[in-house]
Write a protein that holds these residues in place. Structure first.
Motif, mmCIF file in Angstrom:
data_model
loop_
_atom_site.group_PDB
_atom_site.id
_atom_site.type_symbol
_atom_site.label_atom_id
_atom_site.label_comp_id
_atom_site.label_asym_id
_atom_site.label_seq_id
_atom_site.Cartn_x
_atom_site.Cartn_y
_atom_site.Cartn_z
ATOM 1 N N ARG A 8 52.170 28.050 53.831
ATOM 2 C CA ARG A 8 51.835 26.641 53.610
ATOM 3 C C ARG A 8 52.811 25.990 52.659
ATOM 4 O O ARG A 8 53.326 26.631 51.756
ATOM 5 N N ALA A 9 53.004 24.695 52.839
ATOM 6 C CA ALA A 9 53.658 23.845 51.827
ATOM 7 C C ALA A 9 52.522 23.092 51.143
ATOM 8 O O ALA A 9 51.685 22.507 51.819
ATOM 9 N N VAL A 10 52.491 23.123 49.811
ATOM 10 C CA VAL A 10 51.345 22.524 49.120
ATOM 11 C C VAL A 10 51.614 21.133 48.578
ATOM 12 O O VAL A 10 50.701 20.468 48.104
ATOM 13 N N ASP A 11 52.871 20.695 48.638
ATOM 14 C CA ASP A 11 53.150 19.340 48.165
ATOM 15 C C ASP A 11 54.321 18.750 48.940
ATOM 16 O O ASP A 11 55.059 19.463 49.616
ATOM 17 N N GLN A 12 54.459 17.446 48.854
ATOM 18 C CA GLN A 12 55.508 16.750 49.603
ATOM 19 C C GLN A 12 56.894 17.182 49.145
ATOM 20 O O GLN A 12 57.829 17.226 49.944
ATOM 21 N N ALA A 13 57.033 17.528 47.865
ATOM 22 C CA ALA A 13 58.337 17.971 47.362
ATOM 23 C C ALA A 13 58.803 19.222 48.110
ATOM 24 O O ALA A 13 59.990 19.356 48.421
ATOM 25 N N ALA A 14 57.880 20.133 48.427
ATOM 26 C CA ALA A 14 58.243 21.341 49.182
ATOM 27 C C ALA A 14 58.694 20.983 50.590
ATOM 28 O O ALA A 14 59.659 21.549 51.108
ATOM 29 N N PRO A 71 49.200 13.680 62.948
ATOM 30 C CA PRO A 71 48.917 14.536 61.796
ATOM 31 C C PRO A 71 47.491 14.343 61.305
ATOM 32 O O PRO A 71 46.884 13.300 61.535
ATOM 33 N N TYR A 72 46.982 15.355 60.650
ATOM 34 C CA TYR A 72 45.589 15.342 60.237
ATOM 35 C C TYR A 72 45.453 16.143 58.952
ATOM 36 O O TYR A 72 46.271 16.979 58.624
ATOM 37 N N GLY A 73 44.392 15.874 58.247
ATOM 38 C CA GLY A 73 44.113 16.637 57.040
ATOM 39 C C GLY A 73 45.126 16.396 55.940
ATOM 40 O O GLY A 73 46.066 15.620 56.080
ATOM 41 N N GLU A 74 44.917 17.060 54.838
ATOM 42 C CA GLU A 74 45.846 16.994 53.726
ATOM 43 C C GLU A 74 46.937 18.028 53.925
ATOM 44 O O GLU A 74 46.731 19.062 54.552
ATOM 45 N N LEU A 75 48.083 17.766 53.341
ATOM 46 C CA LEU A 75 49.236 18.644 53.476
ATOM 47 C C LEU A 75 48.877 20.084 53.134
ATOM 48 O O LEU A 75 49.211 21.008 53.867
ATOM 49 N N ARG A 76 48.164 20.311 52.051
ATOM 50 C CA ARG A 76 47.840 21.675 51.623
ATOM 51 C C ARG A 76 46.904 22.396 52.584
ATOM 52 O O ARG A 76 46.721 23.589 52.498
ATOM 53 N N GLU A 77 46.260 21.647 53.515
ATOM 54 C CA GLU A 77 45.366 22.263 54.491
ATOM 55 C C GLU A 77 46.113 22.788 55.713
ATOM 56 O O GLU A 77 45.570 23.570 56.485
ATOM 57 N N THR A 104 59.693 26.840 45.767
ATOM 58 C CA THR A 104 58.662 26.206 44.948
ATOM 59 C C THR A 104 57.858 25.234 45.796
ATOM 60 O O THR A 104 58.413 24.503 46.613
ATOM 61 N N GLY A 105 56.538 25.238 45.605
ATOM 62 C CA GLY A 105 55.665 24.361 46.371
ATOM 63 C C GLY A 105 55.176 24.976 47.666
ATOM 64 O O GLY A 105 54.477 24.336 48.432
ATOM 65 N N SER A 106 55.535 26.228 47.892
ATOM 66 C CA SER A 106 55.062 26.942 49.081
ATOM 67 C C SER A 106 54.031 27.977 48.650
ATOM 68 O O SER A 106 54.027 28.426 47.509
#
Length: 141
Positions: A8-14, A71-77, A104-106
């Motif tokens: 997963r990528a947990v944030d937009q920066a990743a 797209p659906y859900g939040e990025l971290r999902e 970082t961010g993964s």
């Protein structure tokens, strides 16, 4: 034991870092990582997934399932890919996850995959699934 390593990528920066990275280097790093698992005899399967905008969600919270295009859900999902590894323990699966060439961010979620031994052996459907596996009727078997 079989484990799924869920990437997963947990944030937009990743996501932005991935998109800005040299794609050839990403492929080479992932290829080397995959090869190390193949050579160790632990990799059972794995794949990257297309962008979430190409996907859909089938929601069963109503009587009639509702389909939502991505797209659906939040990025971290969302998850971007996975590996299936056959190892002796969760600790070994975690060690393989820690070696993944991610930045970082993964994140990698490590989950054990249930096997037939986790279900009642006298169940008709568990027995049928074992027959399908033995006969090579399941995709990928």
């Amino acid at each position: 034991m079989k484990f799924m390593l869920i990437m997963r990528a947990v944030d937009q920066a990743a996501v932005d870092a991935f998109e800005a990275a040299d794609f050839e280097k990403i492929i080479a790093d992932m290829g080397a990582y995959n090869e190390s698992m193949v050579n160790a005899g632990v990799m059972a399967d794995g794949a990257g997934l297309s962008d979430a905008s190409e996907g859909a969600v089938v929601d069963f919270s109503e009587d009639d399932p509702v389909v939502t295009d991505g797209p659906y859900g939040e990025l971290r999902e969302l998850f971007n890919g996975f590996w299936m590894v056959e190892v002796s323990s969760q600790e070994e699966a975690i060690e393989w996850a820690k070696r993944a060439p991610l930045g970082t961010g993964s994140q990698i979620e490590v989950r054990r995959v249930n096997g037939p031994e986790d279900f009642p052996q006298d169940n008709e459907w568990i027995q049928k699934e074992q027959e399908w596996i033995a006969e090579g009727k399941l995709a990928g078997s």
